[in-house]
Design a protein around this motif. Structure first.
Motif, PDB file in Angstrom:
ATOM      1  N   TYR A 147       2.700   1.200  -3.652  1.00  0.00           N
ATOM      2  CA  TYR A 147       1.915   1.171  -4.893  1.00  0.00           C
ATOM      3  C   TYR A 147       0.465   1.618  -4.747  1.00  0.00           C
ATOM      4  N   GLY A 148       0.002   1.812  -3.517  1.00  0.00           N
ATOM      5  CA  GLY A 148      -1.407   2.092  -3.293  1.00  0.00           C
ATOM      6  C   GLY A 148      -1.805   3.528  -3.556  1.00  0.00           C
ATOM      7  N   THR A 149      -3.092   3.727  -3.588  1.00  0.00           N
ATOM      8  CA  THR A 149      -3.652   5.066  -3.745  1.00  0.00           C
ATOM      9  C   THR A 149      -3.886   5.676  -2.363  1.00  0.00           C
ATOM     10  N   LEU A 150      -4.288   6.918  -2.343  1.00  0.00           N
ATOM     11  CA  LEU A 150      -4.586   7.580  -1.080  1.00  0.00           C
ATOM     12  C   LEU A 150      -5.743   6.882  -0.366  1.00  0.00           C
ATOM     13  N   GLU A 151      -6.703   6.429  -1.117  1.00  0.00           N
ATOM     14  CA  GLU A 151      -7.834   5.707  -0.513  1.00  0.00           C
ATOM     15  C   GLU A 151      -7.370   4.372   0.081  1.00  0.00           C
ATOM     16  N   ASP A 152      -6.460   3.679  -0.594  1.00  0.00           N
ATOM     17  CA  ASP A 152      -5.890   2.450  -0.043  1.00  0.00           C
ATOM     18  C   ASP A 152      -5.183   2.730   1.276  1.00  0.00           C
ATOM     19  N   TRP A 153      -4.437   3.841   1.320  1.00  0.00           N
ATOM     20  CA  TRP A 153      -3.740   4.230   2.541  1.00  0.00           C
ATOM     21  C   TRP A 153      -4.722   4.495   3.675  1.00  0.00           C
ATOM     22  N   VAL A 204       0.833  -1.200   0.000  1.00  0.00           N
ATOM     23  CA  VAL A 204       0.000   0.000   0.000  1.00  0.00           C
ATOM     24  C   VAL A 204       0.871   1.254   0.000  1.00  0.00           C
TER      25      VAL A 204
END
Length: 84
Positions: A22-28, A19
């Motif tokens: 490679y994740g997005t802000l929403e993933d975070w 995360v």
């Protein structure tokens, strides 16, 4: 690793690392809500490798030093050929 078998508690270090890298802000946000910042920091401190930007981000939001993280010392002791 079979992705269908992954749960939040089966491999938290891999989830946190992926995360952050490679994740997005929403993933975070989802990950932070599930684990909490303190647990994420403890997981990151034990990681052998972590992207430089991800390490800087986690240090910034948690007010910790890079020297507290295993990945920082590991990268310092293993320079790449093109950087030596």
């Amino acid at each position: 690793m079979d992705i269908s078998q992954v749960t939040w508690d089966s491999c938290p270090s891999q989830i946190v690392q992926r995360v952050l890298e490679y994740g997005t802000l929403e993933d975070w946000r989802i990950t932070r809500n599930h684990y909490g910042l303190e647990r994420i920091v403890e997981i990151c401190k034990k990681l052998r490798t972590l992207d430089k930007k991800a390490l800087s981000y986690i240090c910034c939001i948690s007010n910790t030093n890079k020297e507290d993280y295993r990945c920082y010392h590991f990268s310092q002791s293993n320079p790449t050929l093109w950087n030596s």
